[in-house]
Design a protein around this motif. Structure first.
Motif, mmCIF file in Angstrom:
data_model
loop_
_atom_site.group_PDB
_atom_site.id
_atom_site.type_symbol
_atom_site.label_atom_id
_atom_site.label_comp_id
_atom_site.label_asym_id
_atom_site.label_seq_id
_atom_site.Cartn_x
_atom_site.Cartn_y
_atom_site.Cartn_z
ATOM 1 N N PRO A 162 0.802 -1.235 0.000
ATOM 2 C CA PRO A 162 0.000 0.000 0.000
ATOM 3 C C PRO A 162 0.834 1.283 0.000
ATOM 4 O O PRO A 162 0.393 2.314 -0.515
ATOM 5 C CB PRO A 162 -0.828 -0.109 1.285
ATOM 6 C CG PRO A 162 -0.924 -1.573 1.544
ATOM 7 C CD PRO A 162 0.383 -2.150 1.081
ATOM 8 N N ASP A 163 2.038 1.225 0.562
ATOM 9 C CA ASP A 163 2.851 2.444 0.627
ATOM 10 C C ASP A 163 3.692 2.686 -0.622
ATOM 11 O O ASP A 163 4.432 3.668 -0.697
ATOM 12 C CB ASP A 163 3.764 2.412 1.862
ATOM 13 C CG ASP A 163 4.739 1.240 1.843
ATOM 14 O OD1 ASP A 163 4.517 0.274 1.075
ATOM 15 O OD2 ASP A 163 5.741 1.290 2.590
ATOM 16 N N ILE A 164 3.589 1.808 -1.621
ATOM 17 C CA ILE A 164 4.314 2.002 -2.884
ATOM 18 C C ILE A 164 3.502 2.951 -3.761
ATOM 19 O O ILE A 164 2.397 2.624 -4.204
ATOM 20 C CB ILE A 164 4.550 0.668 -3.619
ATOM 21 C CG1 ILE A 164 5.403 -0.264 -2.763
ATOM 22 C CG2 ILE A 164 5.192 0.914 -4.974
ATOM 23 C CD1 ILE A 164 6.807 0.228 -2.510
ATOM 24 N N LEU A 165 4.057 4.135 -4.008
ATOM 25 C CA LEU A 165 3.366 5.155 -4.808
ATOM 26 C C LEU A 165 4.226 5.539 -6.004
ATOM 27 O O LEU A 165 5.456 5.605 -5.910
ATOM 28 C CB LEU A 165 3.092 6.396 -3.951
ATOM 29 C CG LEU A 165 2.252 6.215 -2.691
ATOM 30 C CD1 LEU A 165 2.107 7.533 -1.952
ATOM 31 C CD2 LEU A 165 0.874 5.632 -3.022
ATOM 32 N N TYR A 166 3.557 5.802 -7.109
ATOM 33 C CA TYR A 166 4.237 6.200 -8.334
ATOM 34 C C TYR A 166 3.817 7.620 -8.713
ATOM 35 O O TYR A 166 2.653 8.003 -8.560
ATOM 36 C CB TYR A 166 3.886 5.237 -9.478
ATOM 37 C CG TYR A 166 4.299 3.817 -9.206
ATOM 38 C CD1 TYR A 166 5.591 3.377 -9.459
ATOM 39 C CD2 TYR A 166 3.389 2.905 -8.659
ATOM 40 C CE1 TYR A 166 5.971 2.061 -9.180
ATOM 41 C CE2 TYR A 166 3.755 1.600 -8.382
ATOM 42 C CZ TYR A 166 5.050 1.186 -8.651
ATOM 43 O OH TYR A 166 5.428 -0.104 -8.370
ATOM 44 N N ASP A 167 4.764 8.379 -9.232
ATOM 45 C CA ASP A 167 4.454 9.728 -9.699
ATOM 46 C C ASP A 167 3.847 9.701 -11.093
ATOM 47 O O ASP A 167 3.091 10.599 -11.464
ATOM 48 C CB ASP A 167 5.730 10.584 -9.697
ATOM 49 C CG ASP A 167 6.331 10.691 -8.306
ATOM 50 O OD1 ASP A 167 5.598 11.092 -7.385
ATOM 51 O OD2 ASP A 167 7.517 10.360 -8.143
ATOM 52 N N LEU A 197 -0.898 6.004 -6.658
ATOM 53 C CA LEU A 197 -0.497 7.241 -7.307
ATOM 54 C C LEU A 197 -0.167 8.287 -6.250
ATOM 55 O O LEU A 197 -0.917 8.462 -5.285
ATOM 56 C CB LEU A 197 -1.642 7.744 -8.205
ATOM 57 C CG LEU A 197 -1.306 8.834 -9.226
ATOM 58 C CD1 LEU A 197 -0.339 8.308 -10.286
ATOM 59 C CD2 LEU A 197 -2.588 9.332 -9.894
ATOM 60 N N SER A 198 0.951 8.957 -6.416
ATOM 61 C CA SER A 198 1.294 10.041 -5.492
ATOM 62 C C SER A 198 0.252 11.152 -5.617
ATOM 63 O O SER A 198 -0.506 11.211 -6.589
ATOM 64 C CB SER A 198 2.691 10.576 -5.798
ATOM 65 O OG SER A 198 2.756 11.134 -7.087
ATOM 66 N N SER A 199 0.204 12.042 -4.638
ATOM 67 C CA SER A 199 -0.887 13.026 -4.567
ATOM 68 C C SER A 199 -0.988 13.903 -5.811
ATOM 69 O O SER A 199 -2.085 14.302 -6.204
ATOM 70 C CB SER A 199 -0.717 13.902 -3.325
ATOM 71 O OG SER A 199 0.526 14.585 -3.362
ATOM 72 N N ALA A 200 0.142 14.218 -6.427
ATOM 73 C CA ALA A 200 0.125 15.038 -7.647
ATOM 74 C C ALA A 200 0.528 14.213 -8.866
ATOM 75 O O ALA A 200 0.968 14.751 -9.878
ATOM 76 C CB ALA A 200 1.055 16.236 -7.488
ATOM 77 N N GLY A 201 0.352 12.875 -8.751
ATOM 78 C CA GLY A 201 0.756 11.982 -9.830
ATOM 79 C C GLY A 201 -0.144 12.083 -11.042
ATOM 80 O O GLY A 201 -1.205 12.713 -11.024
ATOM 81 N N VAL A 202 0.274 11.422 -12.126
ATOM 82 C CA VAL A 202 -0.450 11.478 -13.392
ATOM 83 C C VAL A 202 -0.495 10.085 -14.013
ATOM 84 O O VAL A 202 0.451 9.307 -13.895
ATOM 85 C CB VAL A 202 0.209 12.510 -14.345
ATOM 86 C CG1 VAL A 202 1.652 12.128 -14.665
ATOM 87 C CG2 VAL A 202 -0.597 12.691 -15.615
ATOM 88 N N VAL A 203 -1.633 9.766 -14.631
ATOM 89 C CA VAL A 203 -1.833 8.476 -15.306
ATOM 90 C C VAL A 203 -2.036 8.736 -16.795
ATOM 91 O O VAL A 203 -2.798 9.635 -17.175
ATOM 92 C CB VAL A 203 -3.046 7.723 -14.729
ATOM 93 C CG1 VAL A 203 -3.313 6.433 -15.503
ATOM 94 C CG2 VAL A 203 -2.835 7.423 -13.247
ATOM 95 N N LEU A 204 -1.355 7.956 -17.632
ATOM 96 C CA LEU A 204 -1.492 8.096 -19.084
ATOM 97 C C LEU A 204 -1.832 6.743 -19.691
ATOM 98 O O LEU A 204 -1.291 5.716 -19.279
ATOM 99 C CB LEU A 204 -0.202 8.631 -19.716
ATOM 100 C CG LEU A 204 0.183 10.042 -19.277
ATOM 101 C CD1 LEU A 204 1.144 9.971 -18.098
ATOM 102 C CD2 LEU A 204 0.804 10.828 -20.415
#
Length: 311
Positions: A162-167, A197-204
């Protein structure tokens, strides 16, 4: 710091070119072809262009171009949709961690690895033969910063703590006939992306415009993020961009892309791709029947979704 980065990039480009030396010496024609389940993974050389395709065994005339690059400029992204995927940097210019579902010839991972020398890039792909082709023919070298798991792209994300986050999270997954896996297009999948996803992350997401469920996939994606943009390329591909960071208007997107272009000195026109981005009303008008489209769910694929020979 800047000098260290430039020195590393000079050495890295030389290493890429060295790995491609044997390809330079090959005559035009097929330089790699291996059986991979329901496809052949084929790499063809046409002068300075190298192309990787998945060719269906049932119909050898049906193939989907997966990756293409120019031997004379291995850091140049030839396909405009891959250039559009680099717009992720508009939202996250210095990402710490990136996850990419789908590897193909490894063009986007290789370019990100080069220009972002402090970023970790994790990828997942179900086809080990495609990865073999990428490392043999496309100059890719896996290392501690660029890894690929032979695994379903959604399954890989589900197994992260759960703590693994991606930008940045990207999905670029197709079979040879253009089929885009249903499990990577649903509301539940994008909820999974949100969890990692990090708080300001983006998905494409890369989509084919000829997809019969093109509008449904965009509608589902829209429901997951506070801002959604599309970057269409001719009548072929569309890159979806979604983020929960502060809303950007077209001018800010173009301005940030221009700054990135200037900083990295990309050989491809990132600013041109930024100028093609549509949001708000322009997005809605660019997608036929978007207002009538239904959201996709794991347990309720629309009728006809799996109506192809592969399934």
């Amino acid at each position: 710091m800047i000098d260290d980065r430039k020195n590393w990039q000079t050495l890295n480009l030389a290493a890429i070119q060295q790995r491609l030396a044997w390809v330079q010496q090959q005559p035009d024609g097929m330089i790699f072809c291996k059986d991979s389940g329901v496809h052949y993974v084929a790499v063809k050389k046409e002068r300075s262009r190298i192309k990787l395709s998945l060719v269906e065994k049932v119909n050898l005339y049906t193939d989907l171009l997966q990756s293409v690059f120019d031997l004379n400029n291995p850091l140049h992204l030839v396909s405009e949709y891959t250039q559009a995927m680099m717009l992720a940097l508009v939202w996250q210019s210095q990402p710490q961690k990136i996850y990419i579902a789908g590897f193909g010839g490894g063009r986007i991972p290789l370019v990100l690895h080069h220009y972002l020398p402090e970023t970790l890039i994790e990828c997942a792909d179900v086809d080990p033969i495609a990865i073999e082709a990428a490392t043999q023919c496309f100059g890719v070298k896996l290392d501690s910063r660029l890894t690929v798991a032979i695994q379903d792209g959604r399954e890989y994300l589900e197994q992260q703590k759960p703590d693994i986050l991606y930008d940045i999270i990207m999905t670029d997954v197709f079979f040879g006939n253009g089929y885009f896996p249903h499990r990577l297009a649903t509301k539940e999948f994008y909820e999974l992306c949100q969890k990692h996803l990090s708080s300001a992350g983006v998905v494409l997401v890369n989509l084919l415009q000829r997809d019969e469920f093109y509008a449904e996939k965009i509608k589902t994606f829209q429901g997951a993020f506070s801002q959604v943009c599309v970057c269409p390329w001719k009548d072929v591909n569309t890159v979806l961009i979604g983020s929960n960071s502060p809303i950007l208007d077209n001018n800010e997107i173009v301005s940030r892309a221009a700054s990135l272009q200037n900083y990295h000195q990309f050989s491809f026109a990132l600013t041109d791709r930024a100028l093609e981005v549509k949001l708000g009303t322009a997005l809605a008008e660019s997608v036929p029947n978007l207002d009538k489209a239904q959201v996709l769910f794991d347990d309720a694929p629309p009728p006809g979704y799996f109506d192809c020979w592969l399934f």
